[in-house]
Structures are given as C-alpha cells and as structure tokens.
Motif scaffolding. Structure first.
Motif, PDB file in Angstrom:
ATOM      1  N   GLY A  11      -2.669   4.710   5.421  1.00 23.91           N
ATOM      2  CA  GLY A  11      -1.746   4.257   6.341  1.00 23.91           C
ATOM      3  C   GLY A  11      -2.499   3.786   7.615  1.00 23.91           C
ATOM      4  O   GLY A  11      -2.132   2.578   8.182  1.00 23.91           O
ATOM      5  N   GLN A  12      -3.798   4.365   7.523  1.00 25.49           N
ATOM      6  CA  GLN A  12      -4.600   3.866   8.837  1.00 25.49           C
ATOM      7  C   GLN A  12      -5.154   2.436   7.998  1.00 25.49           C
ATOM      8  O   GLN A  12      -5.522   1.426   9.039  1.00 25.49           O
ATOM      9  N   ASN A  57      -3.918  10.541   6.127  1.00 23.37           N
ATOM     10  CA  ASN A  57      -3.136   9.292   6.156  1.00 23.37           C
ATOM     11  C   ASN A  57      -4.261   8.182   6.154  1.00 23.37           C
ATOM     12  O   ASN A  57      -4.045   7.360   6.956  1.00 23.37           O
ATOM     13  N   GLU A  85      -3.941 -10.390  11.684  1.00 18.17           N
ATOM     14  CA  GLU A  85      -3.579 -11.156  12.909  1.00 18.17           C
ATOM     15  C   GLU A  85      -4.791 -11.836  13.663  1.00 18.17           C
ATOM     16  O   GLU A  85      -4.708 -12.807  14.548  1.00 18.17           O
ATOM     17  N   ILE A 113      -3.756   0.239   6.468  1.00 16.43           N
ATOM     18  CA  ILE A 113      -2.710  -0.818   6.345  1.00 16.43           C
ATOM     19  C   ILE A 113      -2.681  -1.176   7.969  1.00 16.43           C
ATOM     20  O   ILE A 113      -2.596  -2.585   8.153  1.00 16.43           O
ATOM     21  N   LYS A 114      -2.703  -0.264   8.675  1.00 20.01           N
ATOM     22  CA  LYS A 114      -2.552  -0.678  10.241  1.00 20.01           C
ATOM     23  C   LYS A 114      -3.933  -1.693  10.611  1.00 20.01           C
ATOM     24  O   LYS A 114      -3.675  -2.478  11.431  1.00 20.01           O
ATOM     25  N   LEU A 115      -4.849  -1.180  10.155  1.00 15.60           N
ATOM     26  CA  LEU A 115      -6.537  -1.830  10.454  1.00 15.60           C
ATOM     27  C   LEU A 115      -6.237  -3.383   9.767  1.00 15.60           C
ATOM     28  O   LEU A 115      -6.470  -4.335  10.693  1.00 15.60           O
ATOM     29  N   GLU A 116      -5.878  -3.409   8.383  1.00 13.46           N
ATOM     30  CA  GLU A 116      -5.684  -4.679   7.944  1.00 13.46           C
ATOM     31  C   GLU A 116      -4.812  -5.480   8.378  1.00 13.46           C
ATOM     32  O   GLU A 116      -5.039  -6.939   8.814  1.00 13.46           O
ATOM     33  N   HIS A 117      -3.570  -5.144   9.260  1.00 16.00           N
ATOM     34  CA  HIS A 117      -2.711  -6.017   9.863  1.00 16.00           C
ATOM     35  C   HIS A 117      -3.171  -6.502  11.141  1.00 16.00           C
ATOM     36  O   HIS A 117      -3.077  -7.636  11.252  1.00 16.00           O
ATOM     37  N   ARG A 118      -3.952  -5.649  11.753  1.00 17.16           N
ATOM     38  CA  ARG A 118      -4.533  -6.106  12.929  1.00 17.16           C
ATOM     39  C   ARG A 118      -5.629  -7.029  12.887  1.00 17.16           C
ATOM     40  O   ARG A 118      -5.734  -8.229  13.676  1.00 17.16           O
TER      41      ARG A 118
END
Length: 551
Positions: free
Chosen positions: A338-339, A335, A349, A341-346
């Motif tokens: 998926g990881q 994944n 922000e 995408i999550k890190l880029e979102h954090r």
C-alpha cells in the motif's frame, strides 16, 4: 579584484611586490623574458598543481601572497563558511601559498591554515585562465550549460525545477528502501508481537514499576514484617496494661492531692495511645499476609519485568523505546504494498510536472542558444575569423536529471569547410583563446568570475585584428579585471595598466624583474616601439605615440 601580489623566489624571479587596479592590465616582454612567472604565481594561488622545480635556484622556499577585494561576492563568502575558514575582513580575501624544497608546502586563507583543495575551490570563484596548458571552464559542458541558462535567464525556472526534482528523487529512494528492506516471516512477526505483549502486560510505566517493586519488597519481607509487627503490638499492649495498674494508684493520689489530678490525666492519655499503637501494629502484621494468588501474581510479574529489563533495559524509558521500535517494525511490514502504491502515484504525478518544466527549460535554452551563438559569431568575425562558424547544440536526453532533460555543447569551426567541433578539440591555443574572449565578451554579465587571464589571445593575428582584440579586452574589463600577456602593441596600448617583464644576465646568474611602466610615458613608448619592431626607430616611436594617444 586582485589588489596586491607578492612573489618571492619563483623561477628566475627574486622578489617583487605589485599593486593592481581594476580594468585591463597588459603584461609584455621579449620572448623568453619570463612573462610566465606572473601567470605561475596566479596559478599557485588558484590552487593548481606546481612542482618544486619552480623554486628559484639557491633558495629553499618559494612564497606567493595576494589580497583580493571581494566585497559583495556572496558565493565566495558562503564557500569560506562551508570550508570553515575565517570570513573576509573589510571585504578583502588574503591568500598565501608557500612551497619548500625539503618540506611540504603550506596554504593560508585569511590567516588560517588550509588545504590546496580549498585554495582550488576558491580559485574557481575568483580567477579563470585562458591560455595554453591552463584549465578552461568553458571546455566543460556542464559549465557551458550553466552559462547558457544564465544568458537565457533561466535561474528562477531552474531553481523551481531542481526543488521538485530533489523531491521526486527522494520518493524513488524511499520506494527502493521499501523494496529492498528485509521482510519479516510470519513466525518472526508473531515472535515480535509476543515481545510487545509481554512488555505491555508488565506495564513499564514509571508509576507501575515503582509500585511493583514496593509490593515485591513487601512480599519478600512479609514473614519478618509480621513477626516484628506482632512483637511491637504485644509490647504496646503490655505497656497499656502496666499503665492501667499505675493509673489506679494515680487516681487515689489525686483524691488526696488535687494537684496530682493532671498527672493522672496524662497517664490516662498514655494508656489510650499505647492501645492505639497495639491495634495499628496488629493491622500491619495482618496486612503483610498476602493472598496466595496475589503473591504469585506479584512474583510472576516481577520475574517478567526483570527478564524484560535485562533484555531491553536497564531503564523503563529504554524498555518503552524498544516496545515502540518493535511496534514500528511490525507496522512497516503490514502495508508495504500500500505504501509503495501511494509513493508511486506521488512520484508519477511529480514526474509529469517535471517533464513540463524540463520542456519549458529546453525551449528557453534553444532560444538562448540561437541568440548567444549569433552574438558570438558576430564578435568572432571582428576577431579575425572571417569564415568561422560557431553554434550551440541543445541536445535532448532520455531521462530526467537535475538540469532537466536537455544539455548543450558549444561547437566551433575556425575555417570554411571544416566541421564544427567541441571547444576542447580546437588545436590552436591562439584560436581557443580568441573564442574564449568572444564568449567572455558576450557573457560578461553572466560570468561572475572576477579576474580573467588571457595568454596567447593575440597569437597569429596583427594589425586591425590585433586592435580589435585589444578593444574587446578593454570592453570586457568593464565587467571584470582582465590580465593579458601579449606580444601585440595594439593590445598593450589599450591597457589601463602595463607591466614589463625583463630578464637580466651576468656570468653567474639570471634574474627576472617585473615593473609597472604605464606611469612612465617614455618607458612605455620605448616598450611599444620594441614590440613594433625597433625601439630605436623613429617611425616605430611615432607609431607607439599614436597608439598611446588613441586610447
């Protein structure tokens, strides 16, 4: 605060020990008298580079020692701990540096051997030089920004920003590691999964492997186990049969002699025990006979375990650790997107929050720069720069850094019509020193450096301007210990301590001496009169007394 200084065999100086007090200290003497000896000693203790040519002629070694009162200096205490050096006892820092003509130099800090680099790091905390050829902290824009932030009271906001910035940078490093990590091919992933399955199939728990090893040992010794068990069982049966024959005679004896009845009972019990032993040995012999399919399973599982142990062992714990590592390795591949995408979102922000914080830091810096520059210009006017200009340029950067997205630069123009230039572009060392004095005076509360050393701060000034320089130095000494090498009597007269440097010569040697003269009124008056033009002049003497009385 510098309390004590001992100098031995430095330049033309033989040896001297000096005690210092808080406040403003002036150092005077005729041109060429050797006032730089004192500055050289302090420079050595600050960790600056020195050449062996400074060792006094005819001497093998030059030594400089000092004790400084640093109680309450948290940064210096933390630095000593970081450098793994002894802490200060009773709040006193002890420094010693020697330079040998034939061997390497030696540095000691609080009695422990140390490096010149360590001495230099400590020097950045307790001393700052302002004069020709000396390092100037305020020449470096990173130090200018740090002082502006302290003046603007940005410490709390900056610490919060930097904590978030470190977290944000960590997220980007994690993403980069994921992107650059080696990916597994489908074949590699399948192979790793087969290794995991093999380990799980053999069940590498401590209990399971112990049972497997017991079963395999029994399987390996099954034939010998059966033979021995049969022999033991046959012997037990024969013993029971023999005892049965004896029992008939024992019972006949008991009928004749009742006292022999107990013996017959014991013999009967022996027969029963022998028959039980025979049965149990027969059962053990039959138990060693493994079912063929069961025997094959045990042998195959043992062979698999031995292969796994050779590859990942030698212990069950090591095998389990390797299995967990393989599981993580496959899991990290399943994944990645998926990881990311999550890190880029954090990270996105957090970057929004960082930019808001950086905007606020820039706003506060702009206001602080305006106020600081205005105060510095006012003081520069008092110090003789009638048409000078001073400004602090706050510049916005494109990318975020650990100090935000804005930096600053101190710029100065000494004369009308000349462009504003960075401080390190100012040609005159005297102008530089006076600019430093003005900034130090304004930033006195912000700058925690204990000892400030000024050289040539009074160059090309005199009269009222010289007196103004002296007053500012004296005022600055309210927050720092201030040393000033000066040629102006107006400056020297305002000092709390006054040291005189003199050069003596005969046909074969030249020596320099340093002594304190502020406690000797006549000697200080004579020195001030000399600085005014003529120590034998009545008017110069009168003027010197007036200067001393005005303090």
């Amino acid at each position: 605060m510098l309390q004590f200084l001992h100098i031995c065999n430095l330049a033309l100086l033989d040896e001297v020990s000096l005690d210092f007090e808080a406040g403003f200290t002036a150092v005077t003497g005729e041109t060429g008298a050797g006032k730089s000896v004192l500055l050289g000693a302090l420079s050595m203790l600050a960790g600056n580079r020195v050449d062996k040519t400074i060792i006094r002629g005819g001497a093998e070694e030059c030594i400089v020692e000092a004790s400084l009162h640093v109680a309450g200096n948290k940064q210096l205490a933390e630095l000593l701990d970081e450098l793994e050096l002894p802490p200060c006892e009773d709040g006193v820092l002890i420094l010693r540096r020697s330079l040998h003509r034939k061997r390497g130099g030696k540095v000691q800090i609080n009695g422990a051997l140390a490096t010149v680099t360590a001495l230099q790091q400590l020097g950045e905390e307790w001393i700052d030089f302002h004069g020709p050829g000396e390092p100037q902290k305020l020449f470096h824009e990173k130090n200018q920004l740090a002082l502006l932030d302290i003046f603007a009271k940005n410490s709390t906001a900056l610490e919060a920003y930097q904590a978030d910035f470190d977290q944000w940078r960590g997220l980007w490093r994690e993403m980069e590691n994921l992107r650059t990590a080696e990916r597994l091919s489908p074949e590699e992933a399948e192979f790793l999964q087969s290794q995991i399955n093999a380990i799980n199939e053999v069940d590498p728990s401590d209990e399971s492997i112990e049972q497997l090893e017991r079963d395999f040992k029994r399987l390996d010794n099954a034939r010998e186990l059966g033979q021995l068990s049969e022999q033991a069982g046959e012997g037990a049966r024969e013993a029971a049969q023999a005892a049965s024959r004896v029992l008939r005679a024992a019972r006949e004896l008991a009928e004749i002699d009742p006292e022999a009845d107990a013996l017959a009972g014991r013999l009967d019990a022996l027969i029963i025990e022998a028959e039980d032993l025979s049965s149990e040995y027969e059962a053990l012999a039959s138990g060693g006979d493994f079912d063929p399919s069961e025997a094959e399973s045990i042998a195959q599982r043992m062979q698999t375990w031995l292969q796994i142990r050779r590859k990942y062992g030698p212990t069950t714990e090591a095998v389990r650790a390797k299995r967990d590592d393989l599981v993580r390795k496959i899991g990290s591949q399943t994944n990645v997107e998926g990881q990311l995408i999550k890190l880029e979102h954090r990270a996105g922000e957090l970057e929004k929050s960082l930019r808001k914080q950086a905007d606020e830091l820039r706003r506060r810096r702009l206001k602080g720069a305006k106020d600081l520059a205005a105060q510095a210009r006012e003081l520069l006017t008092k110090l003789g720069f009638k048409k000078a200009d001073f400004s602090i340029e706050v510049e916005t950067e494109n990318k975020l850094s650990r100090h935000g997205h804005s930096g600053c630069r101190f710029v100065f123009s000494p004369n009308a019509g000349q462009p504003l230039m960075p401080l390190n572009k100012i040609a005159s060392s005297g102008e530089t020193a006076r600019v430093m004095l003005a900034l130090k005076a304004v930033l006195a509360k912000a700058d925690a450096t204990a000892l400030l050393v000024f050289d040539e701060v009074d160059a090309n000034v005199g009269g009222e301007i010289g007196a103004a320089v002296g007053r500012e130095l004296a005022a600055l000494a309210g927050d720092h210990q201030v040393f000033c090498v000066t040629h102006l009597p107006q400056v020297a007269a305002l000092a709390r301590q006054h040291f005189l440097v003199e050069k003596g010569q005969d046909d074969s040697t030249t020596t320099v001496t340093i002594c304190r003269i502020d406690e000797d009124k006549q000697r200080r008056e004579s020195e001030l009169a000399r600085m005014l033009g003529d120590r034998d002049s009545k008017s110069a003497r009168d003027h010197a007394r007036q200067l001393m009385a005005s303090v």
